[in-house]
Design a protein around this motif. Structure first.
Motif, PDB file in Angstrom:
ATOM      1  N   MET A  38       2.142  17.071  14.020  1.00 24.73           N
ATOM      2  CA  MET A  38       2.107  17.158  12.559  1.00 24.73           C
ATOM      3  C   MET A  38       0.981  18.068  12.076  1.00 24.73           C
ATOM      4  O   MET A  38       1.187  18.937  11.234  1.00 24.73           O
ATOM      5  CB  MET A  38       1.945  15.764  11.960  1.00 24.73           C
ATOM      6  N   GLU A  39      -0.236  17.870  12.612  1.00 22.03           N
ATOM      7  CA  GLU A  39      -1.368  18.692  12.201  1.00 22.03           C
ATOM      8  C   GLU A  39      -2.537  18.445  13.143  1.00 22.03           C
ATOM      9  O   GLU A  39      -2.574  17.434  13.849  1.00 22.03           O
ATOM     10  CB  GLU A  39      -1.797  18.363  10.767  1.00 22.03           C
ATOM     11  N   LEU A 129       3.248  21.337  12.571  1.00 26.29           N
ATOM     12  CA  LEU A 129       4.104  21.523  11.403  1.00 26.29           C
ATOM     13  C   LEU A 129       3.285  21.925  10.187  1.00 26.29           C
ATOM     14  O   LEU A 129       3.644  22.850   9.461  1.00 26.29           O
ATOM     15  CB  LEU A 129       4.891  20.242  11.109  1.00 26.29           C
ATOM     16  N   MET A 130       2.170  21.236   9.966  1.00 25.64           N
ATOM     17  CA  MET A 130       1.318  21.546   8.820  1.00 25.64           C
ATOM     18  C   MET A 130       0.071  22.291   9.292  1.00 25.64           C
ATOM     19  O   MET A 130      -0.508  21.952  10.324  1.00 25.64           O
ATOM     20  CB  MET A 130       0.951  20.276   8.068  1.00 25.64           C
ATOM     21  N   TYR A 158      -0.120  18.508  -1.368  1.00 28.71           N
ATOM     22  CA  TYR A 158      -0.032  19.487  -0.277  1.00 28.71           C
ATOM     23  C   TYR A 158       1.279  19.346   0.491  1.00 28.71           C
ATOM     24  O   TYR A 158       1.998  20.327   0.720  1.00 28.71           O
ATOM     25  CB  TYR A 158      -1.232  19.277   0.636  1.00 28.71           C
ATOM     26  N   LEU A 159       1.610  18.114   0.869  1.00 30.98           N
ATOM     27  CA  LEU A 159       2.842  17.887   1.623  1.00 30.98           C
ATOM     28  C   LEU A 159       4.071  18.215   0.776  1.00 30.98           C
ATOM     29  O   LEU A 159       5.028  18.830   1.266  1.00 30.98           O
ATOM     30  CB  LEU A 159       2.898  16.440   2.113  1.00 30.98           C
ATOM     31  N   TYR A 162       4.127  22.250   0.388  1.00 24.74           N
ATOM     32  CA  TYR A 162       4.252  23.161   1.522  1.00 24.74           C
ATOM     33  C   TYR A 162       5.131  22.666   2.672  1.00 24.74           C
ATOM     34  O   TYR A 162       5.632  23.488   3.445  1.00 24.74           O
ATOM     35  CB  TYR A 162       2.858  23.498   2.062  1.00 24.74           C
ATOM     36  N   LYS A 163       5.331  21.369   2.797  1.00 24.96           N
ATOM     37  CA  LYS A 163       6.085  20.895   3.964  1.00 24.96           C
ATOM     38  C   LYS A 163       7.539  21.362   3.980  1.00 24.96           C
ATOM     39  O   LYS A 163       8.030  21.777   5.049  1.00 24.96           O
ATOM     40  CB  LYS A 163       6.004  19.373   4.092  1.00 24.96           C
ATOM     41  N   ARG A 166       7.598  24.831   5.380  1.00 31.76           N
ATOM     42  CA  ARG A 166       7.202  24.848   6.791  1.00 31.76           C
ATOM     43  C   ARG A 166       8.328  24.320   7.680  1.00 31.76           C
ATOM     44  O   ARG A 166       8.545  24.835   8.786  1.00 31.76           O
ATOM     45  CB  ARG A 166       5.933  24.016   6.980  1.00 31.76           C
ATOM     46  N   VAL A 167       9.048  23.314   7.224  1.00 31.32           N
ATOM     47  CA  VAL A 167      10.197  22.799   7.978  1.00 31.32           C
ATOM     48  C   VAL A 167      11.234  23.899   8.165  1.00 31.32           C
ATOM     49  O   VAL A 167      11.749  24.117   9.273  1.00 31.32           O
ATOM     50  CB  VAL A 167      10.807  21.573   7.262  1.00 31.32           C
ATOM     51  N   TYR A 189       7.110  10.826  11.993  1.00 30.13           N
ATOM     52  CA  TYR A 189       7.668  11.940  11.225  1.00 30.13           C
ATOM     53  C   TYR A 189       9.090  12.283  11.670  1.00 30.13           C
ATOM     54  O   TYR A 189       9.535  13.424  11.520  1.00 30.13           O
ATOM     55  CB  TYR A 189       6.749  13.156  11.348  1.00 30.13           C
ATOM     56  N   ASP A 192      11.260  14.401   9.416  1.00 30.14           N
ATOM     57  CA  ASP A 192      10.911  15.825   9.407  1.00 30.14           C
ATOM     58  C   ASP A 192      11.447  16.525  10.649  1.00 30.14           C
ATOM     59  O   ASP A 192      11.982  17.636  10.574  1.00 30.14           O
ATOM     60  CB  ASP A 192       9.394  15.996   9.331  1.00 30.14           C
TER      61      ASP A 192
END
Length: 246
Positions: A38-39, A129-130, A158-159, A162-163, A166-167, A189, A192
């Motif tokens: 995830m990050e 991902l992030m 933020y999620l 931008y998520k 990014r996906v 997740y 996602d």
């Protein structure tokens, strides 16, 4: 990241924007095995974070050791006598099992971590991902509130901002490079990961492994390396199942 915390002003803002746009992780995108989390976690100073962002700007992937020598706390894990890193350990276990068909020893995992994990010439890539490192998923630990970058006032914003993009971009990256295995680590997740794979997952091992296969790419979802209750036998079963599915 207010004025008292960060002296970097517009430079830092620009680096954050650049990282959101371009950064994916470490290793070799032309490899057959992709690990996706995830990050990145982060517990050091904003000064080190600034240097880290400068060192990993303007490309998608980097060498996890050579390109990040500005961060001593990070490169510690890739120098002689380093212990195994808890998040990396089961990923390397799976990678070595896929290569040899047998369980690696802890020392083999440690040596692979030091010499090969996340390197530019490696046989895998380690992506996030992030793009922005964070101390935790708590709003109180969010580092970027005062960065003056759109969508970063809170972690939730933020999620949301931008998520989705990014996906879509990670899905496109997989379609472009066509790795044999994309291993997502964290069942939290799963929705996602499902969007990225764009095909239904099957729960192959209850609460431990979901898989799906599409046009030569096997997608696998495993628990995060530090998940409570995961045993060595669990990771062996996961590695065996993935190996037999490739």
């Amino acid at each position: 990241m207010n004025n008292n915390q960060s002296p970097f002003g517009g430079d830092f803002k620009g680096l954050i924007q650049e990282r959101i746009k371009n950064f994916w992780g470490y290793g070799n995108l032309d490899s057959e095995v992709w690990f996706v989390g995830m990050e990145e976690g982060y517990n050091e100073t904003n000064e080190i974070l600034f240097e880290r962002f400068k060192a990993t700007a303007h490309k998608a992937v980097f060498d996890i050791y050579d390109d990040l020598k500005v961060d001593p706390g990070h490169v510690y894990w890739f120098e002689d006598n380093a212990p195994t890193q808890p998040t990396y350990r089961p990923l390397i276990y799976i990678q070595l099992y896929l290569q040899t068909g047998k369980e690696p020893t802890l020392e083999e995992i440690r040596q692979y971590q030091i010499k090969q994990f996340g390197r530019s010439n490696s046989d895998h890539t380690v992506l996030e991902l992030m793009p922005l490192p964070s101390k935790s998923i708590k709003e109180s630990d969010w580092l970027y509130t005062d960065s003056d970058v759109e969508g970063l006032s809170t972690r939730k914003e933020y999620l949301a901002t931008y998520k989705p993009q990014r996906v879509r971009e990670l899905h496109a990256l997989i379609q472009q490079y066509k790795p044999k295995l994309v291993l997502f680590y964290s069942r939290t997740y799963l929705p996602d990961w499902q969007q990225i794979a764009s095909i239904p997952f099957v729960e192959t091992i209850p609460k431990k492994l979901h898989t799906a296969k599409d046009h030569g790419t096997l997608y696998a979802v495993v628990p995060h390396a530090t998940s409570f209750g995961m045993s060595k036998n669990d990771w062996k079963a996961i590695a065996e199942t993935i190996a037999s599915s490739l």
